[in-house]
Scaffold this motif. Structure first.
Motif, short mmCIF file in Angstrom:
data_model
loop_
_atom_site.label_atom_id
_atom_site.label_comp_id
_atom_site.label_asym_id
_atom_site.label_seq_id
_atom_site.Cartn_x
_atom_site.Cartn_y
_atom_site.Cartn_z
N TYR A 109 17.98 35.58 2.55
CA TYR A 109 18.95 34.76 3.28
C TYR A 109 20.36 35.34 3.18
CZ TYR A 109 15.54 31.00 3.96
OH TYR A 109 14.45 30.25 4.36
N ILE A 110 20.74 35.78 1.99
CA ILE A 110 22.08 36.33 1.82
C ILE A 110 22.27 37.58 2.68
CG2 ILE A 110 23.63 37.47 0.17
CD1 ILE A 110 22.56 35.51 -1.96
N LYS A 111 21.25 38.44 2.71
CA LYS A 111 21.35 39.65 3.53
C LYS A 111 21.38 39.33 5.01
CE LYS A 111 19.44 42.88 0.16
NZ LYS A 111 18.33 43.79 -0.20
N GLU A 112 20.65 38.28 5.42
CA GLU A 112 20.68 37.86 6.82
C GLU A 112 22.05 37.30 7.19
OE1 GLU A 112 17.49 35.24 7.81
OE2 GLU A 112 15.95 36.77 7.49
N PHE A 113 22.65 36.55 6.27
CA PHE A 113 24.00 36.04 6.51
C PHE A 113 24.97 37.20 6.73
CE2 PHE A 113 23.38 31.75 4.16
CZ PHE A 113 23.12 31.12 5.36
N GLN A 114 24.87 38.21 5.90
CA GLN A 114 25.76 39.36 6.03
C GLN A 114 25.50 40.11 7.34
OE1 GLN A 114 24.74 41.03 2.02
NE2 GLN A 114 26.96 41.17 1.79
N MET A 115 24.24 40.24 7.72
CA MET A 115 23.89 40.92 8.96
C MET A 115 24.45 40.17 10.18
SD MET A 115 20.08 41.94 10.31
CE MET A 115 19.63 40.21 10.59
N ARG A 116 24.48 38.86 10.08
CA ARG A 116 25.01 38.03 11.16
C ARG A 116 26.54 37.88 11.08
NH1 ARG A 116 21.01 34.75 13.69
NH2 ARG A 116 18.93 35.09 12.79
N GLN A 117 27.15 38.61 10.15
CA GLN A 117 28.60 38.63 9.98
C GLN A 117 29.18 37.26 9.62
OE1 GLN A 117 30.05 40.68 13.59
NE2 GLN A 117 30.29 42.48 12.29
N VAL A 118 28.40 36.49 8.87
CA VAL A 118 28.94 35.23 8.34
C VAL A 118 30.12 35.56 7.43
CG1 VAL A 118 28.39 33.33 6.77
CG2 VAL A 118 26.76 33.99 8.54
N ASP A 119 31.21 34.80 7.57
CA ASP A 119 32.46 35.15 6.89
C ASP A 119 32.40 35.04 5.37
OD1 ASP A 119 33.56 35.64 9.36
OD2 ASP A 119 34.56 33.70 9.53
N GLY A 120 31.51 34.22 4.85
CA GLY A 120 31.39 34.04 3.40
C GLY A 120 30.29 33.05 3.10
N ILE A 121 29.94 32.90 1.82
CA ILE A 121 28.84 32.01 1.46
C ILE A 121 29.20 31.12 0.27
CG2 ILE A 121 27.01 33.49 2.36
CD1 ILE A 121 26.47 34.36 -0.56
N VAL A 122 28.64 29.91 0.31
CA VAL A 122 28.56 29.04 -0.86
C VAL A 122 27.13 29.16 -1.35
CG1 VAL A 122 28.65 26.66 -1.69
CG2 VAL A 122 30.31 27.45 0.02
N ILE A 123 26.94 29.38 -2.64
CA ILE A 123 25.59 29.58 -3.15
C ILE A 123 25.31 28.77 -4.40
CG2 ILE A 123 26.36 31.71 -4.31
CD1 ILE A 123 23.48 32.74 -4.04
N ASN A 124 24.22 28.01 -4.34
CA ASN A 124 23.66 27.38 -5.54
C ASN A 124 22.55 28.32 -6.00
OD1 ASN A 124 21.19 24.95 -6.15
ND2 ASN A 124 22.89 25.34 -7.51
N PRO A 125 22.85 29.22 -6.92
CA PRO A 125 21.99 30.38 -7.15
C PRO A 125 20.71 30.08 -7.93
CG PRO A 125 23.78 30.38 -8.72
CD PRO A 125 24.04 29.21 -7.80
N THR A 126 19.72 30.92 -7.69
CA THR A 126 18.52 30.88 -8.53
C THR A 126 18.83 31.51 -9.89
OG1 THR A 126 17.79 33.07 -7.77
CG2 THR A 126 17.02 31.16 -6.51
#
Length: 339
Positions: A109-126
């Motif tokens: 998911y994180i890599k897909e967000f980056q590929m789609r040029q999402v400006d940043g992420i909030v993450i509740n990490p594993t």
């Protein structure tokens, strides 16, 4: 066919540059009549700017992503509401993914967000993708870690004081006359939230002069087995007169187990849960809980992330710690009051 900015310009009788300026809020070079005409044509043609093309040009898409690790937990509904409301206020769109605790899915998911040029992420990490988290930080990709802590990662972090929450829950049970208190938690060495709540449990017992001999900790291996594990533990430890549940899904399993064992709450066992859910005050008896400011957690996380995205300089990394609140109801009633 898709309406383009050229279509708007042609019908309004102006240049594409004029339309672009008006849509971007740059109104200084146009008369009120021109602005009114362009906006009317935009509405008539139902023109929608191409967000991707606009993002490629500006290197911003005005989209942020959030990756949760457990969407079944009601706590996250309010967190998401806080994130979404802040996005709306700031002119951002939100993309939501659920890793369901799977580190491979989280990485995807994180890599897909980056590929789609999402400006940043909030993450509740594993908390099981250390090299990926380190790479995100090294590349200065805007990120806010929420609800959990990632060891050795220098990133914005928004959490609740879980040690204090655990302490408040168990201290309340002790003050109400409970002497043998069980803590129920998930078995997961990577997750800081449950570890900290157990630390608070231990601190409360110590503050009342109780040694490790009075530590009763049940680590649940999976939610499917929780009911069975809880019943067995309570049968094997008949002295238990109080339970601190570190997770609201475990609390539901606990309540079901107590019913099957014909244990009465609070007469036989007092309970304090974690997270003040919608159903907490409606069950019988109403449940004493530790309330987390979930909406504010979401709101602050989104604000932190958007500020980092907008900042032209390297922003100061922040650790924001919200305070929990004890909400007292009948499930933890004082023993002498019951008698």
């Amino acid at each position: 066919m898709r309406v383009t900015i050229a279509d708007v310009a042609e019908k309004a009788g102006v240049s594409k540059t004029t339309v672009s300026r008006i849509l971007n809020g740059n109104l200084d070079h146009n008369t009120p009549e021109t602005i009114k005409t362009v906006l009317k044509v935009v509405e008539e043609l139902e023109y929608r700017p191409n967000a991707l093309a606009k993002g490629l040009k500006s290197m911003k898409t005005n989209v942020i992503g959030i990756v949760l690790s457990n969407f079944r937990n009601e706590f996250w509904f309010k967190v998401l509401e806080g994130v979404e409301d802040t996005c709306k206020e700031q002119g951002y769109n939100l993309m939501i993914c659920n890793s369901d605790g799977d580190p491979k899915l989280e990485e995807q998911y994180i890599k897909e967000f980056q590929m789609r040029q999402v400006d940043g992420i909030v993450i509740n990490p594993t908390v099981r993708n250390q090299s990926l988290y380190e790479k995100l930080v090294a590349n200065k990709y805007p990120m806010v870690v929420i609800n959990r802590k990632i060891p050795s990662i220098h990133a914005n972090n928004v959490v609740v004081d879980n040690i204090k929450g655990g302490f408040m829950a168990v201290n309340h049970l002790l003050e109400n006359g409970r002497k043998h208190i069980l803590a129920i938690t998930f078995k997961h060495e990577n997750i800081s939230t449950w570890q900290e709540r157990i630390e608070g449990y231990q601190e409360a017992l110590t503050s009342h002069g109780l040694t490790e001999n009075f530590y009763y900790i049940l680590e649940i291996t999976s939610l499917r087995k929780a009911n069975q594990q809880i019943k067995k533990y309570l049968v094997d430890h008949a002295m238990i007169d109080g339970v601190f549940s570190t997770n609201n899904m475990l609390t539901l399993e606990l309540i079901e187990a107590l019913k099957k064992l014909d244990k009465k709450v609070p007469e036989d066992i007092g309970i304090v849960g974690y997270d003040d859910t919608i159903w907490a005050k409606h069950i019988n008896p109403p449940l004493t809980t530790i309330r987390q400011p979930s909406y504010d957690i979401g709101k602050e996380s989104a604000k932190l992330l958007i500020n980092e995205i907008k900042s032209k300089e390297s922003p100061t990394i922040k650790d924001i710690i919200f305070q929990p609140e004890l909400v007292v109801r009948e499930s933890s009633q004082e023993i002498k009051m019951i008698d």
